[in-house]
Write a protein that holds these residues in place. Structure first.
Motif, PDB file in Angstrom:
ATOM      1  N   ALA A  18      -8.109  55.720 -27.775  1.00  0.00           N
ATOM      2  CA  ALA A  18      -9.274  54.994 -27.272  1.00  0.00           C
ATOM      3  C   ALA A  18      -9.904  54.151 -28.367  1.00  0.00           C
ATOM      4  CB  ALA A  18     -10.303  55.983 -26.710  1.00  0.00           C
ATOM      5  N   PHE A  21      -7.802  51.201 -29.387  1.00  0.00           N
ATOM      6  CA  PHE A  21      -7.893  50.132 -28.398  1.00  0.00           C
ATOM      7  C   PHE A  21      -9.152  49.291 -28.601  1.00  0.00           C
ATOM      8  CE2 PHE A  21      -9.163  48.280 -24.387  1.00  0.00           C
ATOM      9  CZ  PHE A  21      -7.988  47.766 -23.860  1.00  0.00           C
ATOM     10  N   PHE A 108     -19.157  59.171 -27.173  1.00  0.00           N
ATOM     11  CA  PHE A 108     -19.908  57.964 -27.536  1.00  0.00           C
ATOM     12  C   PHE A 108     -19.525  56.832 -26.556  1.00  0.00           C
ATOM     13  CE2 PHE A 108     -16.189  58.733 -30.198  1.00  0.00           C
ATOM     14  CZ  PHE A 108     -15.358  57.721 -29.788  1.00  0.00           C
ATOM     15  N   ASN A 110     -18.312  52.944 -25.971  1.00  0.00           N
ATOM     16  CA  ASN A 110     -17.445  52.031 -26.710  1.00  0.00           C
ATOM     17  C   ASN A 110     -18.276  50.981 -27.465  1.00  0.00           C
ATOM     18  OD1 ASN A 110     -15.462  53.485 -25.603  1.00  0.00           O
ATOM     19  ND2 ASN A 110     -14.741  51.894 -24.147  1.00  0.00           N
TER      20      ASN A 110
ATOM     21  N   SER B 684     -14.580  56.997 -22.969  1.00  0.00           N
ATOM     22  CA  SER B 684     -14.022  55.786 -23.582  1.00  0.00           C
ATOM     23  C   SER B 684     -13.103  55.046 -22.628  1.00  0.00           C
ATOM     24  CB  SER B 684     -13.241  56.156 -24.838  1.00  0.00           C
ATOM     25  OG  SER B 684     -14.105  56.169 -25.928  1.00  0.00           O
ATOM     26  N   PHE B 685     -12.168  55.795 -22.082  1.00  0.00           N
ATOM     27  CA  PHE B 685     -11.176  55.104 -21.236  1.00  0.00           C
ATOM     28  C   PHE B 685     -11.789  54.611 -19.936  1.00  0.00           C
ATOM     29  CE2 PHE B 685      -8.081  57.352 -23.989  1.00  0.00           C
ATOM     30  CZ  PHE B 685      -7.413  56.228 -24.433  1.00  0.00           C
ATOM     31  N   GLU B 687     -14.761  53.479 -19.664  1.00  0.00           N
ATOM     32  CA  GLU B 687     -15.467  52.234 -20.023  1.00  0.00           C
ATOM     33  C   GLU B 687     -14.473  51.078 -20.182  1.00  0.00           C
ATOM     34  OE1 GLU B 687     -19.335  54.171 -22.340  1.00  0.00           O
ATOM     35  OE2 GLU B 687     -18.050  52.727 -23.401  1.00  0.00           O
ATOM     36  N   ILE B 688     -13.342  51.416 -20.800  1.00  0.00           N
ATOM     37  CA  ILE B 688     -12.315  50.379 -20.960  1.00  0.00           C
ATOM     38  C   ILE B 688     -11.869  49.882 -19.594  1.00  0.00           C
ATOM     39  CG2 ILE B 688      -9.916  49.978 -21.678  1.00  0.00           C
ATOM     40  CD1 ILE B 688     -10.506  51.994 -24.005  1.00  0.00           C
ATOM     41  N   GLN B 691     -14.532  47.754 -17.790  1.00  0.00           N
ATOM     42  CA  GLN B 691     -14.687  46.372 -18.256  1.00  0.00           C
ATOM     43  C   GLN B 691     -13.579  45.472 -17.680  1.00  0.00           C
ATOM     44  OE1 GLN B 691     -15.030  46.763 -22.495  1.00  0.00           O
ATOM     45  NE2 GLN B 691     -17.248  47.126 -22.343  1.00  0.00           N
ATOM     46  N   GLU B 693     -10.875  44.388 -18.631  1.00  0.00           N
ATOM     47  CA  GLU B 693     -10.316  43.324 -19.453  1.00  0.00           C
ATOM     48  C   GLU B 693      -8.807  43.190 -19.220  1.00  0.00           C
ATOM     49  OE1 GLU B 693     -11.719  43.520 -23.563  1.00  0.00           O
ATOM     50  OE2 GLU B 693     -13.379  44.708 -22.749  1.00  0.00           O
ATOM     51  N   MET B 695      -5.452  43.763 -19.345  1.00  0.00           N
ATOM     52  CA  MET B 695      -4.552  44.792 -19.834  1.00  0.00           C
ATOM     53  C   MET B 695      -3.420  44.931 -18.821  1.00  0.00           C
ATOM     54  SD  MET B 695      -6.697  48.237 -19.090  1.00  0.00           S
ATOM     55  CE  MET B 695      -8.227  47.723 -19.814  1.00  0.00           C
ATOM     56  N   ARG B 702      -1.722  54.235 -17.641  1.00  0.00           N
ATOM     57  CA  ARG B 702      -1.726  55.262 -18.682  1.00  0.00           C
ATOM     58  C   ARG B 702      -3.141  55.776 -18.943  1.00  0.00           C
ATOM     59  NH1 ARG B 702       0.033  57.805 -22.786  1.00  0.00           N
ATOM     60  NH2 ARG B 702      -1.045  57.655 -24.793  1.00  0.00           N
ATOM     61  N   TYR B 703      -4.091  54.839 -18.997  1.00  0.00           N
ATOM     62  CA  TYR B 703      -5.465  55.276 -19.279  1.00  0.00           C
ATOM     63  C   TYR B 703      -6.030  56.117 -18.132  1.00  0.00           C
ATOM     64  CZ  TYR B 703      -5.127  51.959 -23.129  1.00  0.00           C
ATOM     65  OH  TYR B 703      -4.712  51.288 -24.228  1.00  0.00           O
TER      66      TYR B 703
END
Lengths: 122, 888
Positions: A18, A21, A108, A110, B684-685, B687-688, B691, B693, B695, B702-703
């Motif tokens: 994470a 990335f 946390f 990102n 984290s993932f 949020e990724i 977003q 973005e 990918m 995978r995430y």
């Protein structure tokens, strides 16, 4: 402009993935190391601009590593962002006393970690 | 000779006695009493046995009954000659036990029973009363002989005599506050009186034999011609009288007083054993001659009891008559004085003091005013006793011959004899026996001897004399149980003592002595063994300096010195060492008693002064006190040991709590870590992904997978935590049933079959065919854990897991052994703890609770799971629960 290097010392594969990335998208080169014992050597070798250091590592605690880093001349001034999953006040205090630049509790956001990293290597 | 002259002489004599007594007391106080303590004085003091009854009455007795009066002397003579047997014991006991009276001796022996003390005191009062009356009567009669108007004012004379005697006794008998102390003044006074009465009687005798009869030869002729010679000896009366007088000699309160209480040295008995019979012999020597001459020369109506006086008067020998009068007066007064002292001591100690003490709060508080109460009660007792004697004299109308009254008193006091003899010779004698014997004897004596002494129609009506009470002939006072025709005295002595002894023995055999009685019994019976030396009281032997040293240890240096200095000053001495007077010893004992207890204080003082042997009672008291202290201190010790233990336990509990607290902190910290780590990835993932973005779909896929896996990890962690909590709290419900081991293993292996953690499993099916009665799902949970651990951690290239089932020490075990390198030793130590994961926990995927759960489960099931460190690879052994019979 020279590529900025961050060394992530962390043993959780998913967290490593994470952070890698998030930071690599921001133009960081992310090196990782997941063992506590050899962490200080890894820092010397890689000479990172920033270290992200987990507290609970196999074989050696992040505090001990931080202590060593601050004790050695070449690593004395490298900014260190400490991460911990144990969010107690005394952990934060200990980290600050040992010379951590920042202290962050897992989990946390990102954005939070990205901003902190940018700030530290401003 | 005028009556006034007589009164004057009499008064002078009494004043002389006062002076002698006063002087002797002073000498004794000054410690110059050596000759006062001679065997001669002791022997003379015994002469109070010879009362007015003996002095006047013996002659009357001889005139009436011939030689029978001799029995009254023979009894005591036998006792004195045989002193080794009985008197020595009594004296020794009296000294070692600090006995104050015969009532005290008997009650001491029977376990300090105050009931016995009261009984004996009652007996003594009732027995002494007529005796005192007798003395008053004789003195009164002898006064009357000289009176111008014979027969008038007898009661007044008796009253004056009684009052005078009371005054003397109170003055000299209660001077010394120590009840156990000897009365030097009194003893000297009665010794002087003993000489006076002997001299008087001898003088009259010599006058009669050598002047009136003209020598011994012609005297014998006169006797042979007199009625005395015609009296025959009645053997039954002789036997009874000798025995009775012997018993009375021992039991009479006044005799006990001079013989035992006033005894200074046991060895004086040896002297008295021949000197006192000699005295009695001299006293009896001229009895028959005086009686014979009296009968011969005096008119028939003359009272033979007064021959000693009237014969000299008949021949106008006024001086001789006066001497005889003084002899009789001496006999009477000495008896009354000593008897009053003895009996008042008993009354005071056994009746007044117990009542007084019980009336006060706090019981036996020994304070200063006790002593004044003792003195007062003794003085009142003396006055009361003399008043009773006077009243008896008035109401009995002076009736009956002197000798008869004397014998009645003898018989009464003799009732103490069985209990006394039992006290010093029979360890089995008990207080109940003594009380029963004395009560029975006393009752029989009252009925058959004392009450009849007032004469038919006196207290007992003539009808009762004739026909018995309520017409019961068996209970006629002088013919008990229908046995008629006996001499009244023989009758009374026989029945009272027989029934007394019988009751005493019977009840003693039927009852058990108390511990104190047992001990006192042993002490009394074996008195010579317990007190080899009983030296006399020699206060001067004590060194003041020794006493000071001891007192300093007990009272403290300063207090002890102050005490000694103040005593020395009050004695008029310079320096800090006072004379060791009895008064000082008492004071010291009181002071010390405040610190160490009365018994200890007494025993310690006695050791230093050597005055008296420490009595067994002292030792018991000391032992009691020591015992109490011991108990108290052992209680304290136990308490402090208990406190110590409690403190230890608290300390341990505290350490445990601290450890628990540390453990809990660590545990919370661990849980926090284990929860936050997957959360971090998920956040984290997600949020990724949010977003959105650019990918690749592979990345997106995978995430999402990571988020999914971490969510499952979280769930599993929570499940494990809950499971462990339930197991640890013992709230788990086991679903036990009959199942085959191989079936459970099959389920476990099926559940762990994942492609990424493949491990080859080797089994021995025949061995696994074991029926179990247990919770199969829980056991499968353990097996799954072990198998999946092997899958995760086995680092062999071709991981293999051997599952072996076999018996070991009567228990069935299942071993899980893989072919990896095994668990590192440092991990072995902690791996069954919570969150104690091996080094590389990335691979584990679990939260580190698996083995902790396994162990908890096995414990619940009644088995265990252990690690086998000496195998090639990782080797876990599951010890199955002990085989139990499946429920039918």
């Amino acid at each position: 402009m020279e590529e900025r290097k961050v060394l992530l010392i962390e043993d959780e594969p998913n967290i490593i993935e994470a952070i890698r990335f998030i930071l690599s998208r921001d133009g960081w080169r992310v090196d990782t190391h997941s063992d506590g014992k050899s962490a200080v050597e890894a820092v010397r070798e890689r000479a990172p601009d920033l270290i992200i250091l987990d507290v609970m590592l196999p074989n050696r605690s992040g505090y001990d590593i931080l202590n060593d880093l601050r004790g050695a001349e070449e690593t004395h001034d490298v900014p260190v962002l400490m991460l911990t999953a144990r969010g107690q006040t005394k952990d934060r205090e200990l980290a600050e006393r040992l010379g951590a630049s920042r202290f962050m509790t897992k989990p946390f956001s990102n954005r939070e970690i990205l901003e902190t990293v940018r700030e530290l290597v401003g | 000779m005028s009556f006034d002259l007589l009164a004057l002489v009499c008064a002078s004599y009494v004043i002389g006695l006062f002076a002698i007594a006063f002087w002797a007391d002073k000498r004794a106080e000054a410690g110059q009493s050596s000759w006062l303590n001679s065997p001669l004085i002791y022997t003379l003091s015994l002469s109070i046995y010879c009362t007015a009854w003996t002095f006047y009455g013996a002659v009357g007795y001889a005139a009436r009954s011939g030689m029978e009066f001799v029995t009254i002397y023979l009894g005591p003579t036998l006792v004195m000659v045989g002193w080794w047997l009985l008197l020595r014991r009594l004296v020794r006991i009296g000294r070692t036990q600090r006995i104050t009276s015969i009532a005290d001796l008997i009650s001491s022996r029977y376990g300090k029973s105050n009931l016995i003390g009261v009984l004996v005191t009652l007996l003594a009062v009732v027995g002494t009363m007529p005796y005192i009356a007798l003395q008053l009567q004789s003195v009164t009669l002898s006064f009357d002989v000289f009176s111008a108007n014979p027969g008038e004012g007898l009661n007044q004379t008796a009253f004056v005599v009684a009052a005078g005697l009371a005054a003397f006794t109170i003055l000299f008998g209660t001077r010394n506050l120590d009840m156990n102390a000897r009365h030097h003044g009194v003893v000297i006074a009665i010794a002087v009186e003993a000489v006076v009465k002997l001299v008087a009687l001898l003088a009259v005798g010599i006058f009669v034999v050598f002047i009136l009869a003209g020598g011994p030869g012609s005297m014998m002729d006169v006797i042979s011609a007199s009625p005395i010679a015609e009296q025959s000896i009645r053997p039954e009366r002789w036997t009874v009288l000798i025995a009775l007088s012997a018993m009375a000699f021992i039991c009479l309160p006044r005799m006990f007083q001079v013989m035992v209480v006033e005894n200074y040295d046991e060895r004086h008995l040896a002297t008295a054993s021949w000197a006192f019979p000699l005295y009695l012999f001299l006293m009896s020597l001229f009895v028959v001659p005086i009686a014979a001459i009296g009968l011969n020369v005096l008119p028939d109506e003359a009272n033979p009891d007064l021959f000693v006086l009237t014969v000299p008067l008949e021949f106008d020998r006024d001086a001789l008559a006066l001497l005889a009068f003084l002899g009789g007066f001496s006999s009477a007064t000495s008896m009354v004085i000593v008897a009053a002292i003895a009996v008042s001591t008993m009354v005071s100690n056994h009746v007044v003091m117990p009542i007084w003490l019980s009336q006060r709060q706090g019981g036996a508080t020994v304070s200063g005013d006790v002593r004044s109460v003792v003195t007062l009660s003794r003085r009142l007792s003396i006055a009361g006793l003399l008043a009773l004697g006077y009243l008896y004299y008035v109401f009995s109308g002076g009736g009956g011959a002197l000798a008869a009254i004397g014998l009645i008193a003898f018989t009464g006091m003799a009732q103490v004899m069985p209990a006394l003899v039992g006290a010093i010779f029979w360890r089995g004698a008990t207080r109940y026996g003594a009380a029963a014997g004395i009560t029975v004897g006393f009752t029989v004596w009252l009925w058959s001897s004392f009450l009849p002494s007032f004469g038919a129609g006196g207290i007992i009506s003539a009808d009762v004399f004739e026909n018995g009470p309520f017409g019961i002939g068996m209970l006629r006072p002088q013919a008990l149980f229908g046995i008629d025709g006996l001499d009244p005295l023989v009758h009374a002595v026989f029945w009272s003592l027989l029934l007394n002894t019988f009751a005493f023995c019977l009840v003693s055999l039927l009852t058990l002595p108390t511990p104190l009685e047992r001990l006192q019994g042993a002490t009394f019976v074996n008195v010579f063994r317990y007190s080899e030396n009983a030296p006399g009281w020699t206060g001067g032997a004590a060194e003041a300096e020794d006493l000071l040293m001891m007192s300093q240890r007990i009272l403290g240096g300063r207090e002890a010195q102050d005490l000694f200095i103040s005593e020395a000053q009050s004695q008029g001495k310079e320096g800090y060492l006072p004379d060791v007077t009895p008064a000082f010893l008492e004071r010291l004992e009181r002071e010390m008693a405040g610190s160490v207890g009365g018994a200890t204080a007494h025993a310690m003082l006695m050791q230093i002064t050597g005055g008296e042997a420490v009595s067994v009672e002292d030792l018991i008291k000391v032992a009691d006190e020591a015992q109490q202290i011991l108990e108290y201190s052992s209680q304290l010790e136990a308490k402090s040991a208990e406190l110590g233990r409690t403190a230890d336990q608290l300390q341990q509990a505290n350490e445990k709590l601290v450890a628990l607290s540390v453990q809990k902190d660590g545990f919370l910290s661990q849980i926090s870590h284990e929860l936050r780590t997957p959360m971090t990835s998920i956040r984290s993932f997600s949020e990724i992904l949010m977003q959105g973005e650019n990918m690749s779909s592979g990345e997106r896929q995978r995430y999402s997978q990571i988020i999914h896996d971490e969510a499952i990890r979280l769930t599993r962690l929570l499940d494990d935590l809950l499971d462990l909590s339930v197991l640890e709290n013992g709230q788990v419900t086991l679903n036990e049933r009959s199942e085959m081991l191989d079936a459970i293993l099959d389920r476990a292996i099926a559940a762990t079959a994942t492609p990424e953690q493949y491990i080859e499993i080797q089994r021995e099916p025949p061995m696994e065919a074991v029926p179990l009665f247990t919770d199969g799902d829980r056991l499968a949970q353990v097996f799954i854990n072990l198998i999946s651990n092997a899958g995760k951690y086995c680092d062999a290239e071709e991981p293999k897991l051997q599952i072996e089932v076999h018996m070991l020490d009567g228990r069935r075990v299942v071993d899980f052994i893989d072919n990896g390198t095994g668990v590192p030793p440092d991990v072995q130590k902690v791996m069954f703890e919570k969150f104690a994961r091996g080094t590389d926990h990335r691979a584990a995927g679990g939260a580190g609770l698996g083995l902790a759960i396994c162990r908890e489960v096995m414990k619940r099931l009644g088995g265990d799971v252990i690690y086998l460190p000496d195998r090639e690879g990782s080797a876990f052994r599951v010890v199955l629960p002990e085989a139990r019979q499946a429920a039918a």
